[in-house]
Every structure is written in C-alpha cells, then in structure tokens.
Design a protein around this motif. Structure first.
Motif, mmCIF file in Angstrom:
data_model
loop_
_atom_site.group_PDB
_atom_site.id
_atom_site.type_symbol
_atom_site.label_atom_id
_atom_site.label_comp_id
_atom_site.label_asym_id
_atom_site.label_seq_id
_atom_site.Cartn_x
_atom_site.Cartn_y
_atom_site.Cartn_z
ATOM 1 N N HIS A 109 0.831 -1.202 0.000
ATOM 2 C CA HIS A 109 0.000 0.000 0.000
ATOM 3 C C HIS A 109 0.867 1.255 0.000
ATOM 4 N N TYR A 110 1.921 1.244 0.816
ATOM 5 C CA TYR A 110 2.819 2.403 0.904
ATOM 6 C C TYR A 110 3.441 2.712 -0.452
ATOM 7 N N TRP A 111 4.050 1.718 -1.087
ATOM 8 C CA TRP A 111 4.701 1.958 -2.370
ATOM 9 C C TRP A 111 3.688 2.281 -3.465
ATOM 10 N N GLY A 112 2.473 1.786 -3.326
ATOM 11 C CA GLY A 112 1.431 2.091 -4.299
ATOM 12 C C GLY A 112 1.105 3.573 -4.364
ATOM 13 N N ASN A 113 1.335 4.288 -3.269
ATOM 14 C CA ASN A 113 1.093 5.732 -3.254
ATOM 15 C C ASN A 113 1.921 6.455 -4.303
ATOM 16 N N PHE A 114 3.059 5.898 -4.655
ATOM 17 C CA PHE A 114 3.961 6.548 -5.598
ATOM 18 C C PHE A 114 3.645 6.200 -7.055
ATOM 19 N N HIS A 115 2.572 5.430 -7.248
ATOM 20 C CA HIS A 115 2.173 5.035 -8.607
ATOM 21 C C HIS A 115 0.764 5.530 -8.943
ATOM 22 N N SER A 116 0.285 6.491 -8.201
ATOM 23 C CA SER A 116 -1.068 7.004 -8.410
ATOM 24 C C SER A 116 -1.199 7.710 -9.754
ATOM 25 N N LYS A 117 -2.375 7.545 -10.346
ATOM 26 C CA LYS A 117 -2.675 8.209 -11.619
ATOM 27 C C LYS A 117 -4.060 8.830 -11.518
ATOM 28 N N ASN A 118 -4.282 9.873 -12.317
ATOM 29 C CA ASN A 118 -5.586 10.527 -12.320
ATOM 30 C C ASN A 118 -6.494 9.861 -13.360
ATOM 31 N N LEU A 119 -7.654 10.448 -13.596
ATOM 32 C CA LEU A 119 -8.611 9.863 -14.545
ATOM 33 C C LEU A 119 -8.072 9.807 -15.970
ATOM 34 N N LEU A 120 -7.140 10.680 -16.290
ATOM 35 C CA LEU A 120 -6.535 10.679 -17.623
ATOM 36 C C LEU A 120 -5.300 9.769 -17.685
ATOM 37 N N LEU A 121 -5.123 8.985 -16.623
ATOM 38 C CA LEU A 121 -4.008 8.044 -16.494
ATOM 39 C C LEU A 121 -2.638 8.720 -16.498
ATOM 40 N N MET A 122 -2.634 9.968 -16.035
ATOM 41 C CA MET A 122 -1.376 10.691 -15.894
ATOM 42 C C MET A 122 -0.892 10.530 -14.452
ATOM 43 N N LYS A 123 0.389 10.299 -14.300
ATOM 44 C CA LYS A 123 0.959 10.129 -12.977
ATOM 45 C C LYS A 123 0.788 11.405 -12.157
ATOM 46 N N VAL A 124 0.394 11.246 -10.887
ATOM 47 C CA VAL A 124 0.206 12.397 -10.000
ATOM 48 C C VAL A 124 1.091 12.230 -8.761
ATOM 49 N N LYS A 125 1.343 13.361 -8.114
ATOM 50 C CA LYS A 125 2.108 13.334 -6.872
ATOM 51 C C LYS A 125 1.353 12.538 -5.827
ATOM 52 N N PRO A 126 2.061 11.770 -5.007
ATOM 53 C CA PRO A 126 1.367 11.036 -3.950
ATOM 54 C C PRO A 126 0.797 11.985 -2.901
#
Length: 103
Positions: free
Chosen positions: A51-68
């Motif tokens: 879960h922790y490392w997953g925070n660094f792979h978040s994406k928005n609705l447009l599948l663009m990487k976002v800041k955790p």
C-alpha cells in the motif's frame, strides 16, 4: 523467521519509511528477508509495504501520474515504523493489528 531475519526486516521497513532505499531494492531485499507465507507479521508488513509503495504510482482519470498524497505517505511511514518497532519488541500479530488501526 530467524532473529537475524527479523532484525533485517525491521531495518528494511525503516529504510522504506525514511525513503533511503529505492522501491526495487526494497522488494528485492524483502523477498530475501521475509517469508510472508510462513510468518503472519511478515505478511502484514507485505500488505502495508504494498500500500505504501502504491502511493507513488497514483494516476488521475486521464491516467497521468500524480504526486502522492502527503498524508497517505506519512501514514504509510508511520505504519512501517510501527511494524518495525513491533518486530524489534517481539509483538504478536493481534497487538500490531490493533496498533495499526489507531493510525
């Protein structure tokens, strides 16, 4: 897990929480240090670390990487440190789970 492995796992969790280890190195060393199928505390550490490392792979609705999210990362760091403390203190799984619910 052997005592050396427990100590190694605690050090590894603290390194992840302090972000002094890369994600790929963390997973490589985690696989060497822990056997989640045999140790319920290691299984809990696996769940929290995933879960922790997953925070660094978040994406928005447009599948663009976002800041955790800073608060989720901080919570993950607290959880990893809590598990490391529990490993070092020899805490049982129910005690660790109860403490994690308080975070």
């Amino acid at each position: 897990m052997a005592i050396e492995t427990n100590e190694g796992l605690a050090v590894l969790l603290r390194a992840a929480a302090s972000q002094t280890i890369s994600e790929s190195e963390f997973w490589d060393r985690f696989k060497e240090a822990a056997e989640p199928s045999r140790n319920p505390v290691a299984a809990l550490a696996l769940e929290v670390a995933t879960h922790y490392w997953g925070n660094f792979h978040s994406k928005n609705l447009l599948l663009m990487k976002v800041k955790p999210d800073r608060y989720q990362v901080e919570q993950g760091q607290e959880e990893l440190n809590l598990i490391a403390d529990g490993i070092e203190a020899g805490s049982e799984l129910p005690v660790l789970k109860a403490k994690l619910k308080d975070i």
